[in-house]
Design an enzyme around this catalytic site. Structure first.
Site, PDB file in Angstrom:
ATOM      1  N   SER A  31       0.823  -1.217   0.000  1.00 60.15           N
ATOM      2  CA  SER A  31       0.000   0.000   0.000  1.00 60.15           C
ATOM      3  C   SER A  31       0.857   1.267   0.000  1.00 60.15           C
ATOM      4  CB  SER A  31      -0.879   0.058   1.252  1.00 60.15           C
ATOM      5  OG  SER A  31      -1.778  -0.996   1.272  1.00 60.15           O
ATOM      6  N   HIS A  62      -3.903  -0.385  -4.524  1.00 55.52           N
ATOM      7  CA  HIS A  62      -3.314  -1.530  -5.221  1.00 55.52           C
ATOM      8  C   HIS A  62      -3.825  -1.499  -6.656  1.00 55.52           C
ATOM      9  CE1 HIS A  62      -1.639  -3.799  -1.720  1.00 55.52           C
ATOM     10  NE2 HIS A  62      -2.439  -2.961  -1.097  1.00 55.52           N
ATOM     11  N   HIS A  84      -5.180 -10.131  -1.092  1.00 55.44           N
ATOM     12  CA  HIS A  84      -5.233 -10.397   0.346  1.00 55.44           C
ATOM     13  C   HIS A  84      -6.364 -11.381   0.629  1.00 55.44           C
ATOM     14  CE1 HIS A  84      -3.921  -6.218  -0.323  1.00 55.44           C
ATOM     15  NE2 HIS A  84      -3.120  -6.378   0.707  1.00 55.44           N
ATOM     16  N   TYR A  86      -8.437 -11.108   2.949  1.00 51.79           N
ATOM     17  CA  TYR A  86      -9.655 -10.386   3.353  1.00 51.79           C
ATOM     18  C   TYR A  86     -10.504  -9.946   2.167  1.00 51.79           C
ATOM     19  CZ  TYR A  86      -7.187  -5.987   2.336  1.00 51.79           C
ATOM     20  OH  TYR A  86      -6.491  -4.980   1.716  1.00 51.79           O
ATOM     21  N   GLU A  87      -9.929  -9.978   0.960  1.00 44.20           N
ATOM     22  CA  GLU A  87     -10.720  -9.617  -0.223  1.00 44.20           C
ATOM     23  C   GLU A  87     -11.668 -10.743  -0.608  1.00 44.20           C
ATOM     24  OE1 GLU A  87      -8.259  -7.257  -3.325  1.00 44.20           O
ATOM     25  OE2 GLU A  87      -6.779  -8.270  -2.074  1.00 44.20           O
ATOM     26  N   ALA A 114       2.759  -2.198   4.019  1.00 46.07           N
ATOM     27  CA  ALA A 114       2.509  -1.179   5.034  1.00 46.07           C
ATOM     28  C   ALA A 114       2.108  -1.947   6.293  1.00 46.07           C
ATOM     29  CB  ALA A 114       1.376  -0.277   4.577  1.00 46.07           C
ATOM     30  N   MET A 212      -1.669  -7.229   7.122  1.00 40.25           N
ATOM     31  CA  MET A 212      -2.674  -8.150   6.573  1.00 40.25           C
ATOM     32  C   MET A 212      -2.170  -8.890   5.331  1.00 40.25           C
ATOM     33  SD  MET A 212      -5.944  -5.590   6.832  1.00 40.25           S
ATOM     34  CE  MET A 212      -6.095  -4.432   8.201  1.00 40.25           C
ATOM     35  N   SER A 213      -0.874  -8.975   5.146  1.00 42.79           N
ATOM     36  CA  SER A 213      -0.374  -9.574   3.899  1.00 42.79           C
ATOM     37  C   SER A 213       0.969 -10.254   4.130  1.00 42.79           C
ATOM     38  CB  SER A 213      -0.209  -8.476   2.843  1.00 42.79           C
ATOM     39  OG  SER A 213       0.831  -7.594   3.212  1.00 42.79           O
ATOM     40  N   ASN A 236       1.807   3.529  10.718  1.00 44.09           N
ATOM     41  CA  ASN A 236       1.005   4.022  11.854  1.00 44.09           C
ATOM     42  C   ASN A 236       1.391   3.207  13.073  1.00 44.09           C
ATOM     43  OD1 ASN A 236      -0.564   1.877  10.159  1.00 44.09           O
ATOM     44  ND2 ASN A 236      -1.358   1.675  12.245  1.00 44.09           N
ATOM     45  N   HIS A 248      -7.122   3.952   6.508  1.00 40.55           N
ATOM     46  CA  HIS A 248      -6.361   3.534   5.330  1.00 40.55           C
ATOM     47  C   HIS A 248      -5.712   4.742   4.652  1.00 40.55           C
ATOM     48  CE1 HIS A 248      -5.047   0.817   2.255  1.00 40.55           C
ATOM     49  NE2 HIS A 248      -5.733   1.420   1.297  1.00 40.55           N
TER      50      HIS A 248
END
Ligand code: HPA
Length: 273
Positions: A31, A62, A84, A86-87, A114, A212-213, A236, A248
């Site tokens: 990201s 992305h 990902h 989560y997609e 990220a 998350m990746s 962050n 995000h």
């Protein structure tokens, strides 16, 4: 199950090879880091939508394009956008690009992301060399019949990130005067950010950053014998560390602000490989 998947892999690899050729080094851009494709010389590209059977990126930031070209005389491909869990993609789809890379000749994978800082000594904008990972997603991309063509059923995972590549990155960061943290990346499924209690849990377990990746890609790359380098951009502080909400937008903005040093570091690493 494997036959259909293998055919899909070869079809996608053939389409990419026809459009962009083969490669020795691959970079997956996380990201906010997608602009790095500008570094490539003799560039060609293909949209994921034009690669048969390839998933498409749905996460903002992305783009969904495969690039290839040369960098320091080396054949490099770059993914501007990844997939990902989560997609809604299953783990074979999430990691399909890694196996396609293998078919295209890639031996070295540089994965970027990220991430939220769990280690309170970190500050947003820091880069972190991944030394190891924690898989807290409950998923494993190697679940299902083993793809014997790519690797063994029970692959070793004692050195997920190549000590040789890590040393190259550390030396490069010192030469460039770029602060580079070293730490453990924890994979959480997402898509919601973690709760403060989850972040405290990951810290107790030894995590320095959370995201998350990257871990599924690392596992599949190691399964098929690639050397992997992982670099996180701490965009962050993770949930509950500061009295502020996570967004995000912040992740993408800080990712974009670190582009210059991030690019310099990856560039120096590729020059040395
Ligand atoms: N948590 C999970 N994924 C992330 C974060 C985070 O705080 N920041 C960027 N990606």
């Amino acid at each position: 199950m494997n036959k259909v998947y293998l055919e899909k892999l070869h079809t996608a690899a053939n389409a990419i090879e026809a459009a962009c050729g083969r490669a020795d080094i691959a970079v997956i851009l996380g990201s906010g880091l997608g602009q790095y494709v500008e570094a490539l010389e003799n560039v060609t590209s293909i949209s994921y939508a034009d690669i048969p059977g390839f998933p498409v990126s749905t996460a903002p930031g992305h783009e969904g394009r495969w690039y290839a070209g040369t960098l320091h005389g080396k054949r490099v491909c770059m993914m501007q956008g990844r997939f990902h869990a989560y997609e809604g993609y299953d783990m074979r789809e999430v990691t399909m690009p890694i196996r396609v890379m293998k078919l295209l000749g890639v031996q070295t994978l540089i994965v970027t992301n990220a991430a939220g800082g769990v280690n309170t000594a970190y500050v947003p904008g820091d880069l972190m060399l991944m030394t190891d990972f924690l898989n807290m997603s409950g998923k494993n991309p190697l679940t299902g019949p083993n793809l014997d063509e790519f690797g063994v059923r029970f692959p070793d995972m004692s050195k997920p990130y190549s000590p040789v590549l890590r040393e190259i990155a550390l030396v490069a960061s010192q030469k460039l005067g770029i602060k580079l943290q070293s730490g453990i990346y924890c994979w959480m499924n997402g898509p919601c950010y973690e709760s403060p209690a989850e972040i405290r849990m990951t810290r107790i377990l030894g995590a320095d950053a959370v995201g998350m990746s990257t871990v599924p890609e690392t596992i599949v790359a190691r399964h098929c014998g690639m050397s992997v380098l992982g670099i996180s951009c701490i965009t962050n502080m993770a949930a509950g560390i500061l009295d502020q909400q996570l967004s995000h937008q912040e992740v993408m903005d800080v990712g974009a602000q670190t582009q210059t040093k991030f690019r310099a570091l990856i560039d120096a690493v590729i020059a040395e490989i």
